[in-house]
Write a protein that holds these residues in place. Structure first.
Motif, PDB file in Angstrom:
ATOM      1  N   LEU A 166       1.498   9.110  -6.542  1.00 27.68           N
ATOM      2  CA  LEU A 166       1.996  10.487  -6.477  1.00 27.68           C
ATOM      3  C   LEU A 166       2.976  10.783  -7.611  1.00 27.68           C
ATOM      4  CD1 LEU A 166       2.581  10.906  -2.628  1.00 27.68           C
ATOM      5  CD2 LEU A 166       0.759  11.909  -4.007  1.00 27.68           C
ATOM      6  N   LEU A 167       3.815   9.813  -7.922  1.00 26.79           N
ATOM      7  CA  LEU A 167       4.759  10.001  -9.025  1.00 26.79           C
ATOM      8  C   LEU A 167       4.036  10.115 -10.355  1.00 26.79           C
ATOM      9  CD1 LEU A 167       7.612   7.518  -8.001  1.00 26.79           C
ATOM     10  CD2 LEU A 167       7.629  10.005  -7.821  1.00 26.79           C
ATOM     11  N   LEU A 168       2.983   9.335 -10.534  1.00 24.07           N
ATOM     12  CA  LEU A 168       2.212   9.423 -11.775  1.00 24.07           C
ATOM     13  C   LEU A 168       1.534  10.778 -11.917  1.00 24.07           C
ATOM     14  CD1 LEU A 168       0.560   5.884 -11.980  1.00 24.07           C
ATOM     15  CD2 LEU A 168       2.186   6.885 -13.607  1.00 24.07           C
TER      16      LEU A 168
ATOM     17  N   ALA B 261       0.825  -1.204   0.000  1.00 25.09           N
ATOM     18  CA  ALA B 261       0.000   0.000   0.000  1.00 25.09           C
ATOM     19  C   ALA B 261       0.860   1.254   0.000  1.00 25.09           C
ATOM     20  CB  ALA B 261      -0.918  -0.019   1.226  1.00 25.09           C
ATOM     21  N   ALA B 262       1.964   1.264   0.766  1.00 24.08           N
ATOM     22  CA  ALA B 262       2.827   2.443   0.831  1.00 24.08           C
ATOM     23  C   ALA B 262       3.469   2.733  -0.521  1.00 24.08           C
ATOM     24  CB  ALA B 262       3.894   2.240   1.896  1.00 24.08           C
ATOM     25  N   PHE B 263       4.017   1.708  -1.165  1.00 28.31           N
ATOM     26  CA  PHE B 263       4.667   1.932  -2.460  1.00 28.31           C
ATOM     27  C   PHE B 263       3.649   2.230  -3.555  1.00 28.31           C
ATOM     28  CE2 PHE B 263       8.475   0.170  -0.523  1.00 28.31           C
ATOM     29  CZ  PHE B 263       9.464   0.912  -1.144  1.00 28.31           C
ATOM     30  N   ALA B 264       2.438   1.665  -3.442  1.00 27.61           N
ATOM     31  CA  ALA B 264       1.402   1.982  -4.426  1.00 27.61           C
ATOM     32  C   ALA B 264       0.989   3.445  -4.318  1.00 27.61           C
ATOM     33  CB  ALA B 264       0.197   1.063  -4.222  1.00 27.61           C
TER      34      ALA B 264
ATOM     35  N   ALA C 131       2.586  -7.019  -2.667  1.00 31.48           N
ATOM     36  CA  ALA C 131       1.208  -7.535  -2.696  1.00 31.48           C
ATOM     37  C   ALA C 131       1.178  -9.030  -2.965  1.00 31.48           C
ATOM     38  CB  ALA C 131       0.411  -6.778  -3.754  1.00 31.48           C
ATOM     39  N   VAL C 132       1.994  -9.498  -3.914  1.00 32.43           N
ATOM     40  CA  VAL C 132       2.024 -10.932  -4.225  1.00 32.43           C
ATOM     41  C   VAL C 132       2.598 -11.719  -3.055  1.00 32.43           C
ATOM     42  CG1 VAL C 132       3.038 -12.662  -5.757  1.00 32.43           C
ATOM     43  CG2 VAL C 132       2.109 -10.542  -6.705  1.00 32.43           C
TER      44      VAL C 132
ATOM     45  N   LEU D 148       6.585   0.657  -8.589  1.00 25.50           N
ATOM     46  CA  LEU D 148       5.476  -0.215  -8.990  1.00 25.50           C
ATOM     47  C   LEU D 148       5.837  -1.688  -8.818  1.00 25.50           C
ATOM     48  CD1 LEU D 148       4.160   1.636 -12.176  1.00 25.50           C
ATOM     49  CD2 LEU D 148       3.003   1.410  -9.963  1.00 25.50           C
ATOM     50  N   LEU D 149       7.057  -2.056  -9.205  1.00 24.08           N
ATOM     51  CA  LEU D 149       7.486  -3.441  -9.030  1.00 24.08           C
ATOM     52  C   LEU D 149       7.560  -3.808  -7.553  1.00 24.08           C
ATOM     53  CD1 LEU D 149      10.273  -3.771 -11.763  1.00 24.08           C
ATOM     54  CD2 LEU D 149       8.116  -5.038 -11.666  1.00 24.08           C
TER      55      LEU D 149
END
Length: 691
Positions: A25-27, A17-20, A51-52, A44-45
């Motif tokens: 924000l970067l997008l 969730a944090a990296f998403a 998540a996986v 994103l990776l």
């Protein structure tokens, strides 16, 4: 076990969730920089992998999430490494393609081992066994290696950033360093115990989430990710050496573990022998100059567009020329040889119409000379050619001198040019490791040769100047001796001139005898000092009145006769009695020569504050103001036909040594006054007490 799996899933879910959120924000930022896009891809990776990993106990669409997480972890780690490499390559000195190929190779290895050792095996709750799955060991070792590479790149990123620009990059270095350090901790523990600890694995997601705010701060401070780095070759060399040592030690540890596993009773002994031998071999390689030279050449050839780090090379070259130790010629050989990893050489310099051996370094003594103007010297001077001993240059007028082949392993001959002329040349032996000779190497050697020639010429000039100063000291002493003899000769000439008219006068006869005795005394003292080689000044307290009486005694027969007036008989000064007497005698001699017989010469001694004042006044022809300002105190300037022009100069310099001074006051036709001021002995004694 179910509780630990739930904690791991929640931890990695928070990380996802944090990296998403950071990726979103970067997008929204809509920036098109290459570093920005790669940062977005890495985030994103990372979010996808987290998540996986949170779902690693499940199967989605027929896919084993544990195996997918293994693949995504490799892609995530590789993406962060590529991001760091792109930042390091922004300076233009670091070719990213080759390093990206290395990272791609490591990632491929990681994927291959991950296929053989899925995460389900790694997380199995089994006790460490004596024999572990080789695929599992390979996967853990490759993950550990990727973490080590990441730590080194983060360290290079921070150290290579100028101090004034670290404000914009330090939090990113802290965040990425945390990611890779935690991976290193995770997999080094797994390699030690041959299994991943569930607690360390479960906390990994939360640790990654803690790094997101730091990355966000850096993205806000440095949105363009423009660092302006200048990566030092020395840092790359040390880092490459550190990576090589780490890989070597890991390989040796794996080999020792294998020997212990299959060796039976001999296993522990074989393991210790293997580790000790590996340590000795590593120490030998690290202390090997040839190994360091090969690594330095390899890094310069494959990781940099320019072959040399000119700032570092010039600093090292200048330091080698200026530091103490060997002779200047040997230092010059070492400085030039270090540029091309040569271990030995010899130096020839031009002397007396030929180039003679001047210095050697790790080669036999050379005795051959090369005539100035030979075909070989013309080749070096006119074309500034760096000659390779393996073949004759196409512009050469003939074969290379035969004596050059007497140097074992001769490789290059580097000319030393100074002001467009061949000052000398350096012959170098073959390098420790093969060095490709190209235009860049030749240009650097030519420039270094010119600098070495300047330093050597400066050294030779300094040596010649020292010798010239010794001759100058000897000539100056000889000049002063001749000057004293001239003064004595002048006294005797005046004596003979007056003897024709006053030889029957008893008083004149007594004065004549006193003058001759004084002259003999002075000449005897001078010869004794010359025979002893004693030309130094010996100062001691002297009664100034006695010194003046001795000086005037030599002019008692002169016309006009000097008159002495002493106001204080007790005045003492720290002087060399003979030199002060000679100084006063010179002033008296000038006064006698400039004053007619019916004139007057007066010598007075008085006290003025803490100084003694000696005045020599005459009623002679006097001097102009221009003469006193421009010529009076200049050596070898005189108006006398037989004069030498050093008497007044010597007198002033000696009085300055004593802390006194010599002043002159004169006008044409109005006579001259020379005033000597000397510090008194009593004043000198009070100086230390008040200091």
């Amino acid at each position: 076990m179910a509780g630990e799996a739930l904690v791991a899933s929640a931890s990695h879910g928070i990380g996802a969730a944090a990296f998403a959120a950071f990726s979103l924000l970067l997008l929204l930022g809509r920036r098109a920089h290459g570093q920005h896009r790669l940062l977005l891809a890495a985030c994103l990776l990372t979010a996808t992998w987290s998540a996986v990993t949170a779902l690693h106990n499940y199967t989605v669409f027929g896919l084993d999430m544990a195996q997918v997480a293994r693949v995504l972890e490799t892609l995530r780690t590789t993406a962060w490494l590529v991001f760091l490499l792109l930042l390091l390559a922004s300076s233009g000195l670091l070719p990213a393609k080759r390093l990206l190929a290395v990272v791609a190779l490591l990632g491929t290895t990681q994927l291959a081992t991950g296929e053989l050792a899925p995460v389900a095996i790694v997380l199995a709750d089994v006790a460490p066994q004596r024999s572990a799955d080789p695929a599992l060991i390979g996967m853990i070792a490759s993950s550990l290696l990727l973490a080590v590479v990441g730590i080194l790149l983060v360290e290079q990123l921070y150290r290579g950033t100028p101090p004034g620009e670290r404000w914009g990059i330090k939090f990113a270095c802290l965040a990425l360093g945390t990611l890779f350090v935690y991976d290193f901790y995770l997999y080094s523990d797994a390699l030690l115990f041959r299994r991943v600890q569930p607690d360390i694995w479960a906390a990994r997601g939360l640790v990654d989430a803690l790094c997101v705010p730091l990355l966000a701060i850096t993205a806000g401070r440095n949105p363009g990710w423009k660092l302006g780095l200048a990566l030092s070759r020395k840092i790359v060399l040390r880092s490459a050496g550190l990576v090589g040592c780490a890989v070597y030690l890991l390989a040796m540890a794996a080999g020792g573990w294998y020997l212990r596993s299959v060796g039976g009773a001999w296993g522990p002994v074989m393991q210790l022998i293997c580790l000790c031998g590996a340590g000795l071999l590593l120490a030998g390689v690290l202390f090997s100059g040839a190994a360091r030279a090969r690594l330095r050449v390899f890094i310069s050839k494959h990781f940099y567009q320019a072959h040399f780090d000119y700032r570092d090379e010039w600093r090292r070259f200048t330091q080698a020329l200026s530091e103490g130790g060997p002779t200047p010629g040997e230092r010059a050989i070492q400085a030039v040889a270090a540029l091309v990893e040569s271990p030995a050489g010899a130096l020839w310099l031009r002397r007396d119409g030929a180039f003679e051996p001047a210095a050697i370094w790790n080669v036999p003594v050379q005795i051959a000379t090369e005539p100035d103007g030979s075909a070989f010297c013309r080749l070096l001077q006119e074309r500034q050619w760096i000659v390779e001993a393996s073949h004759t240059p196409r512009h050469a007028e003939g074969p290379l001198p035969a004596w050059l082949h007497g140097i074992p392993g001769l490789w290059l001959v580097v000319p030393l040019m100074l002001h467009g002329q061949l000052f000398g040349f350096v012959a170098l032996t073959g390098p420790r490791t093969p060095v490709a000779l190209n235009w860049e190497v030749f240009d650097l050697l030519r420039l270094a040769g010119s600098q070495a020639a300047s330093c050597l010429a400066h050294g030779e000039l300094a040596e010649r100047l020292a010798v010239a100063r010794q001759f100058e000291s000897f000539n100056r002493m000889t000049t002063f001796v001749v000057h004293d003899l001239k003064n004595l000769l002048s006294q005797h000439s005046l004596l003979l001139a007056n003897a024709q008219r006053h030889k029957a006068n008893p008083e004149f006869q007594e004065d004549m005898l006193a003058t001759l005795a004084h002259s003999v005394h002075k000449m005897t003292a001078m010869l004794q000092r010359l025979s002893r080689g004693d030309h130094a000044t010996h100062s001691a307290p002297h009664v100034l009145a006695e010194v003046l009486r001795r000086a005037i005694r030599g002019y008692e027969a002169a016309q006009p006769r000097p008159v002495l007036e002493i106001a204080d008989e007790t005045l003492l000064a720290l002087v060399d009695g003979h030199r002060l007497e000679r100084t006063v005698a010179h002033l008296l001699q000038n006064a006698v020569e400039a004053t007619p017989p019916d004139g007057s010469i007066a010598v007075t001694l008085r006290r003025q504050d803490e100084c003694a004042v000696i005045e020599v006044r005459d009623t002679g022809s006097g001097m102009t103001e221009a003469f006193m300002r421009e010529r009076l105190f200049r050596p070898f300037e005189t108006t006398k036909a037989a004069g030498m022009g050093i008497g007044v100069y010597e007198s002033r310099e000696y009085l300055r040594e004593l802390g006194g001074r010599l002043d002159a006051d004169s006008r044409p036709g109005g006579g001259s006054t020379f005033r000597i001021m000397l510090p008194l002995q009593a004043a000198l004694e009070r100086v230390p007490a008040t200091a």
